[in-house]
Scaffold this motif. Sequence first.
Motif, short mmCIF file in Angstrom:
data_model
loop_
_atom_site.label_atom_id
_atom_site.label_comp_id
_atom_site.label_asym_id
_atom_site.label_seq_id
_atom_site.Cartn_x
_atom_site.Cartn_y
_atom_site.Cartn_z
N MET A 1 185.68 -5.33 71.53
CA MET A 1 186.00 -5.00 70.20
C MET A 1 187.03 -3.63 70.27
N PRO A 2 188.06 -3.59 69.50
CA PRO A 2 188.71 -2.37 69.50
C PRO A 2 188.07 -1.48 68.71
N LEU A 3 188.62 -0.04 69.03
CA LEU A 3 187.92 1.08 68.31
C LEU A 3 188.38 1.04 66.92
N HIS A 4 187.57 0.97 65.74
CA HIS A 4 187.81 0.91 64.53
C HIS A 4 187.35 2.54 63.86
N VAL A 5 188.33 3.33 63.88
CA VAL A 5 188.05 4.72 63.57
C VAL A 5 187.52 4.99 62.06
N ASP A 6 188.45 4.01 61.00
CA ASP A 6 187.79 4.18 59.79
C ASP A 6 186.59 3.60 59.58
N ASP A 7 186.05 2.71 60.23
CA ASP A 7 184.54 2.13 60.12
C ASP A 7 183.65 3.08 60.58
N ILE A 8 183.93 3.75 61.66
CA ILE A 8 183.05 4.73 62.43
C ILE A 8 182.96 5.77 61.63
N MET A 9 184.11 6.50 60.91
CA MET A 9 184.16 7.82 60.22
C MET A 9 183.22 7.57 58.87
N ARG A 10 183.27 6.22 58.31
CA ARG A 10 182.72 6.13 57.11
C ARG A 10 180.98 5.90 57.52
N LEU A 11 180.71 5.29 58.78
CA LEU A 11 179.62 5.37 59.10
C LEU A 11 178.99 6.79 59.24
N LEU A 12 179.68 7.75 59.89
CA LEU A 12 179.33 9.17 60.13
C LEU A 12 179.18 10.02 58.81
N CYS A 13 179.90 9.65 57.99
CA CYS A 13 179.89 10.25 56.70
C CYS A 13 178.58 9.78 55.73
N HIS A 14 178.29 8.47 56.12
CA HIS A 14 177.02 7.86 55.48
C HIS A 14 175.91 8.55 56.00
N ILE A 15 175.82 8.58 57.30
CA ILE A 15 174.69 9.40 57.77
C ILE A 15 174.34 10.63 57.79
N SER A 16 175.60 11.56 57.66
CA SER A 16 175.33 12.94 57.49
C SER A 16 175.17 13.09 56.02
#
Length: 141
Positions: A1-16
């Motif tokens: 699976m390619p790296l989805h920067v936007d998805d991961i950034m949204r995850l990190l924003c959610h967790i933080s």
Amino acid sequence: MPLHVDDIMRLLCHISGEQKMKAAVKHSARGALAAGTGAFLGGLMGGPPGIAVGGAVGGLLGAWMSSGQFKPVPQILMEMPPAQQQKLCENIYTIISNLDWTDATHLIMLVMGNASLQQKVAAALINYVSQDLKAEIQYGD
């Protein structure tokens, strides 16, 4: 699976955001410069007693400047340059690479549903913010 920067950034924003993380980058060099400048100017204007007064005033100003202003980590993450976001996402992707998600919402659901995985992602984020960004992290309001 390619790296989805936007998805991961949204995850990190959610967790933080859920953990109410805030961070402040310390500016110790600016604080030291203010203290030295205060002592120098005090010495020029008042001789030896001026050095003491200028150093004290400059030291107080320097301490205030170096304390840093805390900002929410989600805001800091979204303001990072794309190259830094890419590096952070690559670090996080090593933890979540075995997941198969369709969008950011699905990724957040998968990670938040697994306490161990959530803890690993949060630890990697904290490590990045404190080591790479040289920021102090604070929790809560």
